[in-house]
Structure formats: structure tokens, C-alpha cells
Design a protein around this motif. Structure first.
Motif, PDB file in Angstrom:
ATOM      1  N   VAL A   1     114.217 -27.042  24.606  1.00 52.86           N
ATOM      2  CA  VAL A   1     114.344 -26.153  25.761  1.00 52.86           C
ATOM      3  C   VAL A   1     113.045 -25.378  25.935  1.00 52.86           C
ATOM      4  O   VAL A   1     112.376 -25.025  24.966  1.00 52.86           O
ATOM      5  CB  VAL A   1     115.523 -25.174  25.599  1.00 52.86           C
ATOM      6  CG1 VAL A   1     116.841 -25.933  25.535  1.00 52.86           C
ATOM      7  CG2 VAL A   1     115.364 -24.306  24.353  1.00 52.86           C
ATOM      8  N   THR A   2     112.685 -25.129  27.189  1.00 53.62           N
ATOM      9  CA  THR A   2     111.494 -24.342  27.498  1.00 53.62           C
ATOM     10  C   THR A   2     111.844 -22.861  27.445  1.00 53.62           C
ATOM     11  O   THR A   2     112.807 -22.426  28.072  1.00 53.62           O
ATOM     12  CB  THR A   2     110.963 -24.705  28.897  1.00 53.62           C
ATOM     13  OG1 THR A   2     110.554 -26.077  28.899  1.00 53.62           O
ATOM     14  CG2 THR A   2     109.766 -23.821  29.267  1.00 53.62           C
TER      15      THR A   2
ATOM     16  N   GLU B   1     104.193 -24.697  20.409  1.00 52.18           N
ATOM     17  CA  GLU B   1     103.343 -24.187  21.471  1.00 52.18           C
ATOM     18  C   GLU B   1     102.507 -25.347  21.996  1.00 52.18           C
ATOM     19  O   GLU B   1     101.668 -25.905  21.278  1.00 52.18           O
ATOM     20  CB  GLU B   1     102.442 -23.068  20.945  1.00 52.18           C
ATOM     21  CG  GLU B   1     101.680 -22.355  22.047  1.00 52.18           C
ATOM     22  CD  GLU B   1     100.929 -21.140  21.538  1.00 52.18           C
ATOM     23  OE1 GLU B   1     100.622 -20.252  22.348  1.00 52.18           O
ATOM     24  OE2 GLU B   1     100.634 -21.079  20.314  1.00 52.18           O
ATOM     25  N   LEU B   2     102.772 -25.733  23.240  1.00 51.91           N
ATOM     26  CA  LEU B   2     102.085 -26.861  23.843  1.00 51.91           C
ATOM     27  C   LEU B   2     100.830 -26.382  24.569  1.00 51.91           C
ATOM     28  O   LEU B   2     100.851 -25.366  25.276  1.00 51.91           O
ATOM     29  CB  LEU B   2     103.010 -27.572  24.838  1.00 51.91           C
ATOM     30  CG  LEU B   2     104.380 -28.020  24.313  1.00 51.91           C
ATOM     31  CD1 LEU B   2     105.161 -28.714  25.431  1.00 51.91           C
ATOM     32  CD2 LEU B   2     104.226 -28.940  23.108  1.00 51.91           C
TER      33      LEU B   2
ATOM     34  N   THR C   1     107.043 -32.044  27.993  1.00 52.47           N
ATOM     35  CA  THR C   1     108.290 -31.297  27.986  1.00 52.47           C
ATOM     36  C   THR C   1     109.472 -32.208  28.270  1.00 52.47           C
ATOM     37  O   THR C   1     110.526 -32.096  27.636  1.00 52.47           O
ATOM     38  CB  THR C   1     108.240 -30.151  29.020  1.00 52.47           C
ATOM     39  OG1 THR C   1     107.153 -29.269  28.701  1.00 52.47           O
ATOM     40  CG2 THR C   1     109.528 -29.353  29.012  1.00 52.47           C
ATOM     41  N   ARG C   2     109.311 -33.116  29.223  1.00 51.04           N
ATOM     42  CA  ARG C   2     110.393 -34.069  29.527  1.00 51.04           C
ATOM     43  C   ARG C   2     110.693 -34.941  28.324  1.00 51.04           C
ATOM     44  O   ARG C   2     111.868 -35.193  27.996  1.00 51.04           O
ATOM     45  CB  ARG C   2     110.019 -34.934  30.736  1.00 51.04           C
ATOM     46  CG  ARG C   2     110.107 -34.222  32.070  1.00 51.04           C
ATOM     47  CD  ARG C   2     110.058 -35.200  33.236  1.00 51.04           C
ATOM     48  NE  ARG C   2     108.807 -35.943  33.274  1.00 51.04           N
ATOM     49  CZ  ARG C   2     107.712 -35.507  33.908  1.00 51.04           C
ATOM     50  NH1 ARG C   2     107.718 -34.326  34.518  1.00 51.04           N
ATOM     51  NH2 ARG C   2     106.622 -36.248  33.920  1.00 51.04           N
TER      52      ARG C   2
ATOM     53  N   ASP D   1      99.606 -33.807  29.212  1.00 47.86           N
ATOM     54  CA  ASP D   1     100.351 -33.341  30.380  1.00 47.86           C
ATOM     55  C   ASP D   1     101.574 -32.582  29.867  1.00 47.86           C
ATOM     56  O   ASP D   1     102.479 -33.186  29.281  1.00 47.86           O
ATOM     57  CB  ASP D   1     100.770 -34.525  31.245  1.00 47.86           C
ATOM     58  CG  ASP D   1     101.480 -34.117  32.525  1.00 47.86           C
ATOM     59  OD1 ASP D   1     102.257 -33.153  32.499  1.00 47.86           O
ATOM     60  OD2 ASP D   1     101.273 -34.782  33.554  1.00 47.86           O
ATOM     61  N   ILE D   2     101.596 -31.265  30.074  1.00 48.01           N
ATOM     62  CA  ILE D   2     102.683 -30.464  29.501  1.00 48.01           C
ATOM     63  C   ILE D   2     104.018 -30.782  30.157  1.00 48.01           C
ATOM     64  O   ILE D   2     105.055 -30.808  29.485  1.00 48.01           O
ATOM     65  CB  ILE D   2     102.338 -28.959  29.592  1.00 48.01           C
ATOM     66  CG1 ILE D   2     101.326 -28.615  28.488  1.00 48.01           C
ATOM     67  CG2 ILE D   2     103.592 -28.082  29.478  1.00 48.01           C
ATOM     68  CD1 ILE D   2     100.951 -27.168  28.378  1.00 48.01           C
TER      69      ILE D   2
END
Length: 273
Positions: free
Chosen positions: A131-132, A176-177, A121-122, A116-117
Motif C-alpha cells: 500500500v502507498t 522508500e522508492l 508501485t503497481r 518508474d515509481i
């Protein structure tokens, strides 16, 4: 050949804060230019601002000079900087170390497949301050699937990519997710498994980093422990842990330095503070 330079601006009396604010804004804008490699700003005594800039080539630098934000900044310098402008000195690298083939620069990014991206990310943000940058493939966009991705990326039949995101953690390669659906997946790698096994992050305060890692949902292994051999100096330590989806991370710090062998062709790369 890259174009590297130092620009120095001295503020007029009472204009130090405004000059610093102008440079901070410029830095954000320049870093978005396609031809910019880096833009870093430093301060000297008296509020003097020193900007270290590097561009892909001469054409990229000329494109930078033509940008509206560059012109606006230079116009503002007429009001806030002594002499009405910055002084620019071109730099030529003559003692750089050679640690790759001529056509190779460095590691640009590492790929990380997650379930789950948004959740990943969280975790990366809470644990490391990641940071995104942008979504390479938006979640609501068309999936990448079929023979093309299978042949180009080595995916098994029926595997589709549903979401891709580029994130950055500090001064180093991006992550890179990927989120995949449809195809069979293996468990996350252990340190003993072949292939890429973990991501190592340099930390300044390993105890605080451990607290943040755990609070974000990660699970730490035993440690922190001393580093080994050439890396075993006072204050140096490391610890491994798994992200909520199982990927192995290492937190390490070596303020005591690394005992580099005499024959080593280059110093170890370390992220700057």
C-alpha cells in the motif's frame, strides 16, 4: 521511554458489532497520530475487544487522549460498553531482548531505486499487496538536485531525484522508492555483489505467492527450494525472483520453525500473520 498499555472493552448485549466497528475506526485514526507506535485490536469470546497500544512517551499518550477522535470514541463507549468505558492496564517491559545499541530501535525502511515509481508501485501492489503511504517527493514537484543532495545523499554530479514514495508491505519496514535522472546508474545487484542484494518477504502460501509474483510481471528463478541448515525443517522453503526492473526478491516460508542455536541472543524476527 515508551508508554504501553492494554485497553479492554466489553460490549453490552447486542452491541458487539458496533463496538468492533468503533474500534476499527479508532485504529485508523490513532495510527495517524505522530506519537503512536502501534495500535492493534483483538477479540475475545463474547465480543470483548482488547486493544494493545504503544506511544512514544507520556506526552504522546496525553496528546492521544486530547484528540477529538479519542474523545468521540470514549463517549461512544458510554453507550455500547459494559460499565460505560474500557479498562486500561499499563504494561512495563521487563524481559525484552537487547539486540541493538540503546539509542537504536530497529530497521525503519529500505531504499529502492526504480525506473518508474508508478509501475513499481503497481508491481509491488499486485505481487505483494503493498500500500502507498505518501509521496515524499511528488512527481509534479520540484526535483531534488544540486550540491545539497549530492553532498547529503552521495549522488554523482548532475543526478536529480524526480520522485520519491513510501510504501508498506505487511508488518515490517517500509520501502522508500526513488526515481533518479541525469546520473549514471549500475545494473540491479545480484546476490554475489557487495552491498544490499535482495529483499526477503515471508509468505504463508509460497505456491500462491509465486503465481502472484509472476502474474505481476516478475521472473522467478529455480524453486521453490528447501532452506538451509538451521532453517531446513518440514514445510520450510524459499525462491528468488526478479522484479520487472531487475531487483532481486526472495519469497520464503518456515512454518516448520527455525532451530535457534542455544547461544543466539534473540529469536529471529518474523512478521505476525
Amino acid at each position: 521511554m515508551t508508554r504501553t498499555m492494554i485497553a479492554r472493552a466489553t460490549p453490552k448485549v447486542g452491541e458487539s458489532e458496533r463496538l468492533a466497528a468503533l474500534v476499527e475506526t479508532l485504529a485508523q485514526q490513532v495510527r495517524r497520530e505522530a506519537g503512536n507506535i502501534r495500535f492493534e485490536a483483538f477479540s475475545e469470546s463474547g465480543g470483548v475487544v482488547v486493544m494493545l497500544e504503544e506511544y512514544r512517551d507520556d506526552a504522546a499518550f496525553e496528546a492521544h487522549l486530547a484528540q477529538p477522535h479519542t474523545k468521540e470514541f470514549n463517549a461512544a463507549l458510554a453507550e455500547v460498553a459494559t460499565g460505560g468505558a474500557s479498562s486500561v492496564t499499563d504494561l512495563v517491559n521487563f524481559a525484552g531482548v537487547k539486540v541493538s545499541a540503546p539509542q537504536i530501535r530497529a530497521v525503519d525502511h529500505a531504499g529502492l531505486t526504480v525506473p518508474d515509481i508508478e509501475a513499481a508501485t503497481r508491481f509491488l501492489s499486485d505481487a505483494f499487496g503493498a500500500v502507498t503511504l505518501y509521496d515524499v517527493l511528488p512527481e509534479d514537484g520540484p526535483d531534488m538536485e544540486g550540491e545539497g543532495p549530492q553532498e547529503e545523499l552521495g549522488l554523482s554530479p548532475d543526478t536529480r531525484i524526480t520522485h520519491m514514495r513510501l510504501v508498506r508491505i505487511g508488518n515490517g519496514p517500509c520501502l522508500e522508492l526513488f526515481r533518479m535522472e541525469g546520473g549514471a546508474q549500475s545494473d540491479p545487484a545480484r546476490l554475489q555483489d557487495l552491498g544490499l542484494s535482495h529483499l526477503g518477504l515471508y509468505v504463508d502460501d509460497i505456491d500462491a505467492a509465486c503465481v502472484a509474483f509472476t502474474a505481476a510481471g516478475g521472473t522467478l528463478l529455480k524453486g521453490p527450494h528447501p532452506l538451509a541448515n538451521n532453517e531446513d525443517n518440514d514445510g520450510n522453503a524459499g525462491i528468488y525472483g526478479r522484479a520487472p526492473w531487475g531487483t532481486l526478491f526472495e519469497l520464503l516460508t518456515y512454518p516448520g520453525g527455525i532451530d535457534l542455536p542455544t547461544a543466539s541472543p534473540a529469536p529471529r524476527w518474523t512478521p505476525h500473520p
